[in-house]
Design an enzyme around this catalytic site. Structure first.
Site, PDB file in Angstrom:
ATOM      1  N   HIS A 165      27.834  18.108 110.295  1.00 58.22           N
ATOM      2  CA  HIS A 165      27.047  17.537 109.200  1.00 58.22           C
ATOM      3  C   HIS A 165      26.608  16.120 109.543  1.00 58.22           C
ATOM      4  CE1 HIS A 165      26.419  15.866 105.041  1.00 58.22           C
ATOM      5  NE2 HIS A 165      25.719  16.976 104.979  1.00 58.22           N
ATOM      6  N   HIS A 186      18.132  16.185 105.219  1.00 52.82           N
ATOM      7  CA  HIS A 186      18.093  15.893 103.783  1.00 52.82           C
ATOM      8  C   HIS A 186      16.692  15.455 103.371  1.00 52.82           C
ATOM      9  CE1 HIS A 186      22.388  15.513 104.759  1.00 52.82           C
ATOM     10  NE2 HIS A 186      22.515  16.154 103.624  1.00 52.82           N
ATOM     11  N   HIS A 195      22.146  23.741 104.823  1.00 51.03           N
ATOM     12  CA  HIS A 195      23.510  23.756 104.285  1.00 51.03           C
ATOM     13  C   HIS A 195      24.028  25.183 104.092  1.00 51.03           C
ATOM     14  CE1 HIS A 195      22.370  19.553 103.527  1.00 51.03           C
ATOM     15  NE2 HIS A 195      23.652  19.307 103.674  1.00 51.03           N
ATOM     16  N   HIS A 316      23.367  17.274  93.099  1.00 52.82           N
ATOM     17  CA  HIS A 316      23.992  17.267  94.431  1.00 52.82           C
ATOM     18  C   HIS A 316      24.435  15.871  94.859  1.00 52.82           C
ATOM     19  CE1 HIS A 316      23.270  16.227  98.705  1.00 52.82           C
ATOM     20  NE2 HIS A 316      24.254  17.103  98.864  1.00 52.82           N
ATOM     21  N   HIS A 320      28.283  13.856  95.095  1.00 54.18           N
ATOM     22  CA  HIS A 320      28.820  13.221  96.314  1.00 54.18           C
ATOM     23  C   HIS A 320      29.386  11.843  95.977  1.00 54.18           C
ATOM     24  CE1 HIS A 320      28.079  15.417 100.053  1.00 54.18           C
ATOM     25  NE2 HIS A 320      27.036  15.956  99.467  1.00 54.18           N
ATOM     26  N   PHE A 337      27.194  10.463 104.005  1.00 50.11           N
ATOM     27  CA  PHE A 337      27.001  11.734 104.705  1.00 50.11           C
ATOM     28  C   PHE A 337      27.800  11.864 106.001  1.00 50.11           C
ATOM     29  CE2 PHE A 337      22.694  12.556 102.492  1.00 50.11           C
ATOM     30  CZ  PHE A 337      23.337  13.277 101.495  1.00 50.11           C
ATOM     31  N   HIS A 350      29.060  22.346  98.137  1.00 54.83           N
ATOM     32  CA  HIS A 350      27.821  22.915  98.671  1.00 54.83           C
ATOM     33  C   HIS A 350      27.702  24.414  98.440  1.00 54.83           C
ATOM     34  CE1 HIS A 350      25.007  20.049 100.259  1.00 54.83           C
ATOM     35  NE2 HIS A 350      26.045  19.241 100.337  1.00 54.83           N
TER      36      HIS A 350
HETATM   37 CU1  C2O Z   1      24.220  17.294 103.764  1.00 50.97          CU
HETATM   38 CU2  C2O Z   1      25.679  17.251 100.336  1.00 50.97          CU
HETATM   39  O1  C2O Z   1      24.979  16.857 102.034  1.00 50.97           O
END
Ligand code: C2O
Length: 590
Positions: A165, A186, A195, A316, A320, A337, A350
Site C-alpha cells: 500500500h 488515490h 484496493h 473512507h 482513516h 497512507f 477497506h
Molecule cells: Cu489506499 Cu484507505 O487507502
C-alpha cells in the site's frame, strides 16, 4: 467549531467590503477559474493527431522516455488518445520516496506472471466484523499471527503487505514511460479497483497460511448503527489484530464520527443519525454518475490525483484519520497512507469500502462501472499466496464472485436517510413581520449586503462565500435523470503531507453550524497525509486536485430549483491556510 471571530475575514484580495449580515462571508461572482496549474511535471501532449493512436503505445513503451526525458509527461487528463496506466517497474522502486522516508519497496522479482483467477468452488464470504463468532475469530487471529511471523523479506509478510500500500500511495513508483511522474492510486478512478485487488491477495495469503481456502476477511460495517464503533475484535492488546497506534479517545464504545467534527458533542443517537445521512449523501445524492462515485479518469502520462469520488473522500478518508493516533507525527498508523496497512483494521475498513462499490451498483440501473478501456486495462502488480509476482488488470476485478468472494447481505440502514433543510423553509406568502423571514428573503438580504470580490486562487484560511451561477434553472425530471448538476471546486492546491479537510455548504443563509444531516451540507474534501519527497532538503511540492459534488437533491430539498445562482460557503476544518482553491463553478455532468 467555527467561532464567529474566525468567520469574518477571508484572505481575499478584494477591497474592503461591507460585512454580510451574519458577518460570515464576502460575496462575489465566481471568477472564471484560471487555467489549472498542472501537477508535476508540466503536461505537454506529445501526439499531434488522432491517427497516432497506435504510435502512442510505441511512445509509451520506448520513445516515451525521450518525450519524458525533458521532464515532460505525455497526454492530457481526459485525453481520448491516452492509454491505460501500466503496472509499475518494481526494479525502479524508490526506496526513499515516501513522506516518512520509509523504504516501502517490496522484494524484487524479475518474473511476472499474468494472473489467472481460479475460484476454488467455495465462495469466501466476508462478514461484519462485529458479528463474527469465536471459531472464526480464532482462525483470523492465527492467520494474522502467522503473517506477522513470516521473515520480513517475504513479500507475504505483514510488514511487506503494508508496504504494498505504501509503495502505491506514497510515491515509490513512477509511471512506466514517464520518469519523474509519480504513480498514485488515490484520488482517481483507480481507488476502488486497486484496493479490491490488494485485499484479494491479502485475503488469499491469510487463507493459505492457515490452510483454509474459504477464509474471508471481515468487513467493518461502519454504515450500520451497531457497527459504528471500532470493532472490538481489534482492541485486545494480546491479539495479533491489535495495533497500539490508534486514537485512545476513539476506543469502544465511542461512536464513529464520519465527519471528523470536533465542534460539538452530539448524543450517541444524534451522531449515528449524522453518520447515516452522510452515508446517504455519499452513496446516493453525491453518487449519481460513475465519476462522482468512483473518481475521475487517470490515464498514462496524466497528472496524478485528478479527483476522488464521493466514497473515497468520506467516509473512507475520515475513518482513516479517526482511527489513527493523533499524538504520532502523521497520525500513524491509519491516519497516514504509508503506515495504514500496518493496522489490521485497515483491511476490514477497506472491505467495507469495497462492499460499498457493490452496494452502489445495486442501488440504481444508472450505477454502472466505467467501460473506458483505459480504466479496464490499467494493471497493477501484487504478490500472490505463493509469493509469485503477478500482474492483474482492472477488468479482472469487477465482479467479486469471479474473484471468489462475496459479502454477507446485511441491512442498508441509511437508504432512507436523506438530509433535511437545517432552517425550516417558511412559506413565502405567510411571512409576516412576526414570523421569521423566508429563506429566499434571508438569502436575498445576505447577497445584497455582501460585497467585494473573491479572487481566485483563494487561500482558504477562513470561511469564504461565493455566489455561483447555474448553467440551467427549473430543470425537468428527465433533465435531472440525464445530467447531474455538479458543483466543481477546482484547482485545489495542497501539500499532500498535511492532514486537511474543508466542507462545502450551499445556501447556508443562517450562517449556523451545518451538519451532515442538513441538506445544506454539500460535501467535504479530505486529505490523508501521503506523498513522495525524494529530496529531503526541499519542501514537498504541492499538487492539485478537484472536488466534484452532485447537488441536484440538495437544490430540490432547499427549493432552489428556480434560482439562477446559489450561495456556496467553503469552511476550512483542518489545515487552515494550507489549501488554495483555483475556482468554483457549476456544470451539468453525466
Ligand atoms: Cu489506499 Cu484507505 O487507502
Amino acid at each position: 467549531m467555527v467561532g464567529m471571530s474566525q468567520l469574518i475575514s477571508t484572505t481575499l484580495s478584494s477591497p474592503a467590503s461591507p460585512a454580510c449580515p451574519f458577518q460570515r462571508c464576502r460575496r462575489s461572482q465566481a471568477t472564471a477559474p484560471r487555467r489549472l496549474r498542472a501537477g508535476r511535471p508540466a503536461v505537454i501532449s506529445c501526439e499531434s493527431g488522432p491517427s497516432e493512436r497506435v504510435d502512442r503505445r510505441e511512445v509509451l513503451l520506448g520513445l516515451g522516455g525521450m518525450c519524458a526525458a525533458g521532464g515532460l509527461g505525455v497526454g492530457r487528463r481526459g485525453d481520448a488518445l491516452a492509454l491505460p496506466i501500466q503496472a509499475p517497474n518494481l526494479s525502479e522502486c524508490q526506496t526513499s520516496g515516501t513522506s516518512s522516508g520509509n523504504n516501502c519497496c517490496p522484494p524484487y522479482s524479475a518474473t511476472i506472471l499474468d494472473y489467472k483467477f481460479t475460484p476454488t468452488g467455495k465462495l469466501r464470504v466476508r462478514r461484519p466484523a462485529h458479528k463474527v463468532d469465536e471459531a472464526y475469530l480464532a482462525k483470523y487471529k492465527k492467520a494474522v499471527e502467522l503473517m506477522r511471523a513470516l521473515p520480513a523479506d517475504d513479500p507475504r509478510s505483514f510488514v511487506q503487505q503494508a508496504n504494498v500500500h505504501c509503495a502505491y500511495c506514497d510515491g515509490a513508483y513512477d509511471q512506466v514511460g514517464f520518469p519523474g511522474l509519480e504513480l498514485q492510486v488515490h484520488e482517481s478512478w483507480l481507488f476502488f479497483p486497486f484496493h479490491r485487488l490488494y485485499l484479494h491477495f491479502h485475503e488469499r495469503i491469510l487463507g493459505k497460511l492457515i490452510g483454509d481456502d474459504s477464509f474471508a476477511l471481515p468487513f467493518w460495517n461502519w454504515d450500520a448503527p451497531d457497527g459504528m464503533i471500532l470493532p472490538r475484535i481489534y482492541t485486545d492488546p494480546s491479539s495479533s489484530l491489535y495495533d497500539p497506534l490508534r486514537n485512545p479517545a476513539h476506543q469502544p464504545p465511542e461512536v464513529l464520527d464520519m465527519d471528523l467534527d470536533d465542534g460539538d458533542a452530539p448524543t450517541r443517537q444524534k451522531q449515528i443519525e449524522r453518520n447515516l445521512s452522510l452515508m446517504y449523501r455519499q452513496m446516493v445524492s453525491n453518487a449519481k454518475t460513475t465519476p462522482l462515485f468512483m473518481g475521475l479518469p487517470y490515464r498514462a502520462g496524466g497528472n496524478l490525483k485528478p479527483g476522488a469520488g464521493s466514497m473515497e473522500n468520506s467516509p473512507h478518508s475520515s475513518i482513516h484519520i479517526w482511527v489513527g493516533d493523533p499524538s504520532q507525527p502523521d497520525g500513524e498508523d491509519m491516519g497516514t497512507f504509508y503506515a495504514a496497512g500496518r493496522d489490521p483494521i485497515f483491511y476490514a475498513h477497506h472491505a467495507n469500502v469495497d462492499r460499498m462499490w457493490q452496494v452502489w451498483k445495486k442501488l440504481s440501473p444508472r450505477n454502472v462501472d466505467f467501460t473506458d478501456r483505459d480504466w479496464l486495462d490499467t494493471s497493477f502488480l501484487f504478490y500472490d499466496e505463493d509469493a509469485r509476482l503477478v500482474r492483474v488488470k482492472v477488468r479482472d476485478c469487477l465482479e467479486p464472485e469471479k474473484l471468489g468472494f462475496t459479502y454477507q447481505e446485511v441491512d442498508i440502514p441509511w437508504i432512507k436517510k436523506r438530509a433535511t433543510p437545517r432552517a425550516t423553509p417558511t412559506s413565502e406568502s405567510s411571512s409576516t413581520s412576526s414570523s421569521p423571514p423566508s429563506r429566499k428573503k434571508r438569502r436575498a438580504k445576505l447577497l445584497k449586503s455582501a460585497g467585494g470580490a473573491v479572487t481566485f486562487p483563494l487561500t482558504l484560511s477562513s470561511v469564504a462565500c461565493i455566489t455561483v451561477k447555474r448553467p440551467k434553472v427549473s430543470r425537468s425530471q428527465t433533465d435531472k435523470d440525464k445530467e447531474e448538476e455538479t458543483l466543481v471546486v477546482e484547482g485545489i492546491e495542497f501539500n499532500p503531507k498535511n492532514r486537511l479537510k474543508f466542507d462545502v455548504y450551499v445556501d447556508d443563509t443562517d450562517a449556523g453550524e451545518v451538519k451532515p444531516d442538513d441538506s445544506e451540507f454539500a460535501g467535504s474534501f479530505i486529505n490523508v497525509p501521503h506523498g513522495r519527497n525524494h529530496d529531503k532538503k526541499k519542501k514537498m511540492e504541492p499538487v492539485t486536485t478537484t472536488l466534484r459534488l452532485g447537488i441536484t437533491d440538495l437544490l430540490e430539498d432547499l427549493k432552489l430549483d428556480d434560482d439562477d445562482e446559489v450561495l456556496v460557503t467553503l469552511i476550512p476544518r483542518k489545515g487552515k491556510g494550507k489549501i488554495k482553491i483555483g475556482g468554483i463553478r457549476i456544470e451539468l455532468s453525466s
